[in-house]
Design an enzyme around this catalytic site. Structure first.
Site, short mmCIF file in Angstrom:
data_model
loop_
_atom_site.label_atom_id
_atom_site.label_comp_id
_atom_site.label_asym_id
_atom_site.label_seq_id
_atom_site.Cartn_x
_atom_site.Cartn_y
_atom_site.Cartn_z
N GLY A 44 0.84 -1.20 0.00
CA GLY A 44 0.00 0.00 0.00
C GLY A 44 0.87 1.24 0.00
CB SER A 46 4.37 6.33 1.98
OG SER A 46 5.42 5.72 1.27
N GLY A 47 2.20 5.73 4.44
CA GLY A 47 1.21 6.32 5.34
C GLY A 47 -0.08 5.55 5.43
CD GLU A 174 9.42 -0.23 2.35
OE1 GLU A 174 10.15 -0.67 1.45
OE2 GLU A 174 8.26 0.13 2.14
#
Length: 254
Positions: A44, A46-47, A174
């Protein structure tokens, strides 16, 4: 500490709500389960809440409401009862001025860890060849913050550190951002070898990292929007499909 084979942690989330005090962001997950031994990818924008969800599973954050249960324990209780059962590799791991051995055993109990455990973890993290080519050993110094090593090598050292206890849950946040294509491919081989023996949760923007995950969870604005395999997600989620196209995946080769 190596963990007993009978420990097979199942992650269960019920009515989970998390709110930052000074932020409008809200994570809201009514129900989610991750079976033991699964390879799951959180995807999805970022955030969207991926790292927040990971922090809640790790016990770094506590839910505002709702329950996260692993072996019938809350994450904070799990970490205290079974230290090392859950391992985490962040995007920017902490590497300090010390030896390979000291960096690998950082945060673990002060008991003597056999060299064979360390070398086995380094082998799994694909670092043996680099160490041998540079005439290094477990007591070789890394330099200030590991500045003698590349970003990818530091990431692999952090992975080796995480694998020492043979964790039952491995979280990679990540992780592949600093890795070259070959090392990323080797990492996926490692994940495949862990399937069924360790739950692997990966947070990644690089779709090559998560393409082979049997279960991808697409998050948006703090909620789970869709779930499925890579190809299934492309069919049901237009934004994910566009992201795949921009990453070079046509519908023919996906």
């Amino acid at each position: 500490k190596k963990f007993e084979n009978e420990l097979k942690p199942h992650i269960k989330i019920s009515n989970l709500l998390f709110q930052y005090d000074l932020d409008s962001f809200e994570l809201n997950i009514p129900h989610m389960e991750i079976a033991f031994g699964e390879f799951v990818a959180l995807v999805g924008r970022s955030g969207s809440g991926k790292s927040t969800l990971v922090d809640l599973i790790l016990g770094v954050l506590r839910p505002t409401n709702g329950i996260i249960e692993i072996l019938d324990l809350q994450p904070q209780e799990l970490v205290q009862k079974y230290p090392g059962l859950v391992s985490y590799v962040p995007q920017n791991p902490h590497i300090f001025n010390g030896t390979i051995r000291e960096n690998m055993t950082y945060g673990l109990a002060n008991e003597q860890i056999p060299d064979v455990f360390l070398w086995n973890s380094l082998k799994q993290a694909n670092l043996i060849e680099f160490i041998q080519e540079n005439n290094l050993n477990l007591d070789s110094n890394l330099g200030d913050k590991g500045n003698r090593w590349s970003g990818g090598q530091r990431q692999r050292l952090a992975l080796a550190r995480a694998l020492i206890t043979s964790p039952k849950i491995l979280v990679l946040d990540e992780f592949t951002s600093s890795l070259d294509t070959q090392t990323e491919f080797d990492l996926l081989d490692l994940i495949r070898s862990l399937t069924g023996k360790t739950t692997v949760i990966v947070v990644a923007h690089r779709l090559s990292t998560v393409k082979e995950a049997p279960k991808l969870i697409y998050m948006e604005k703090g909620k789970i929007k869709d779930m499925g395999s890579f190809n299934t997600l492309r069919k049901i989620n237009k934004e994910f499909d566009l992201q795949a196209i921009l990453s070079g995946y046509t519908r023919e080769n996906s």
